[in-house]
Design a protein around this motif. Structure first.
Motif, short mmCIF file in Angstrom:
data_model
loop_
_atom_site.label_atom_id
_atom_site.label_comp_id
_atom_site.label_asym_id
_atom_site.label_seq_id
_atom_site.Cartn_x
_atom_site.Cartn_y
_atom_site.Cartn_z
N SER A 87 10.69 -45.15 -46.99
CA SER A 87 10.20 -45.64 -45.87
C SER A 87 9.63 -44.49 -44.81
CB SER A 87 11.91 -45.90 -45.11
OG SER A 87 11.49 -46.32 -43.66
N THR A 88 10.02 -43.25 -44.88
CA THR A 88 9.25 -42.23 -43.96
C THR A 88 7.65 -42.34 -44.44
OG1 THR A 88 11.27 -40.81 -44.05
CG2 THR A 88 9.29 -39.74 -43.77
N ILE A 89 7.57 -42.25 -45.81
CA ILE A 89 6.24 -42.32 -46.36
C ILE A 89 5.37 -43.51 -45.93
CG2 ILE A 89 4.58 -42.49 -48.34
CD1 ILE A 89 6.72 -40.78 -49.86
N GLY A 90 6.09 -44.96 -45.84
CA GLY A 90 5.50 -45.83 -45.40
C GLY A 90 5.20 -45.80 -43.85
N LEU A 96 -0.78 -43.94 -39.44
CA LEU A 96 -1.90 -43.39 -39.49
C LEU A 96 -2.86 -44.53 -39.55
CD1 LEU A 96 -1.46 -40.13 -41.46
CD2 LEU A 96 -1.66 -40.35 -39.04
N ARG A 97 -2.73 -45.64 -40.31
CA ARG A 97 -3.63 -46.60 -40.63
C ARG A 97 -4.00 -47.54 -39.52
NH1 ARG A 97 -7.53 -49.39 -41.93
NH2 ARG A 97 -7.45 -51.22 -43.15
N LEU A 98 -3.07 -47.56 -38.37
CA LEU A 98 -2.92 -48.26 -37.02
C LEU A 98 -3.39 -47.56 -36.04
CD1 LEU A 98 0.40 -50.33 -37.11
CD2 LEU A 98 -2.10 -51.28 -37.75
N LYS A 99 -3.67 -46.30 -36.06
CA LYS A 99 -4.22 -45.31 -35.16
C LYS A 99 -5.49 -45.82 -34.34
CE LYS A 99 -5.37 -40.59 -34.11
NZ LYS A 99 -5.35 -40.83 -32.65
N GLY A 100 -6.32 -46.39 -35.25
CA GLY A 100 -7.55 -46.97 -34.39
C GLY A 100 -7.43 -47.99 -33.27
N PHE A 157 3.26 -50.55 -42.26
CA PHE A 157 2.77 -50.66 -43.58
C PHE A 157 2.88 -51.87 -44.07
CE2 PHE A 157 3.87 -49.88 -48.13
CZ PHE A 157 2.41 -49.16 -48.49
N ILE A 158 4.00 -52.58 -43.90
CA ILE A 158 4.28 -53.95 -44.52
C ILE A 158 3.14 -54.83 -44.03
CG2 ILE A 158 6.02 -55.76 -44.45
CD1 ILE A 158 8.15 -53.63 -44.61
N MET A 159 3.07 -54.96 -42.72
CA MET A 159 2.14 -55.65 -42.11
C MET A 159 0.63 -55.44 -42.41
SD MET A 159 4.19 -57.83 -40.93
CE MET A 159 3.32 -58.94 -39.94
#
Length: 165
Positions: A87-90, A96-100, A157-159
């Motif tokens: 969960s922490t890694i997720g 970081l993927r949603l930063k933009g 991460f899930i979405m």
């Protein structure tokens, strides 16, 4: 006929051995002193309880300890710890993927603070539950750990996942 050394392991020994007479008071009698205080009594290691004749002379532990967990409980806690690590890694990967996209919605400092709080939340929850439920029943600990794992799902991460746009 004298038994061989291989047969010794299968025999019950000498029937006249005084240590085998359970009912004999002379075999189990231990010298006791009238002035023996509770501090001088032999103590057991943590988690052990004296039973049988003479158990009342063995000093009981003075402080309360947490109940010992069985092998299955320790295994389940380890599996739940692994789920919290995933969960922490997720949260790291998804955040970081949603930063933009988040730069358009909130200030960069606010995003960084909330991201790292979200990354730390599973570890904080796991350690806090282990600490606060140390003297509780095992099912209470598992209920809080499973509830926390469901509550702290890494939704970014899930979405979104790791797939590029």
């Amino acid at each position: 006929m004298t038994p061989s050394s291989d047969d010794d392991a299968l025999s019950w020994g000498d029937e006249d051995d005084p240590t085998l007479h359970v009912g004999s008071s002379s075999a189990r009698a231990e010298p006791t002193r009238k002035d023996e205080s509770a501090a001088e009594r032999p103590a057991l290691p943590d988690g052990y309880t004296a039973v049988g004749r003479g158990a009342e002379t063995v000093g009981a532990p003075t402080d309360e300890h947490a109940p010992a967990l069985g092998n299955v409980a320790l295994l389940v806690i380890g599996v739940l710890g692994g789920i919290y690590l995933l969960s922490t890694i997720g949260w790291v990967v998804g955040g970081l993927r949603l930063k933009g996209a988040a730069d358009f919605l909130v200030a960069p400092v606010a995003y960084q603070v909330s991201l790292w709080l979200a990354v730390a939340a599973p570890a904080i929850w796991f350690l806090t539950v282990l600490w606060l439920t140390a003297r509780s029943r095992v099912w209470v600990r598992f209920a809080w750990l499973i509830g926390g794992a469901a509550l702290l799902l890494p939704w970014p991460f899930i979405m979104v996942g790791t797939v590029g746009r």
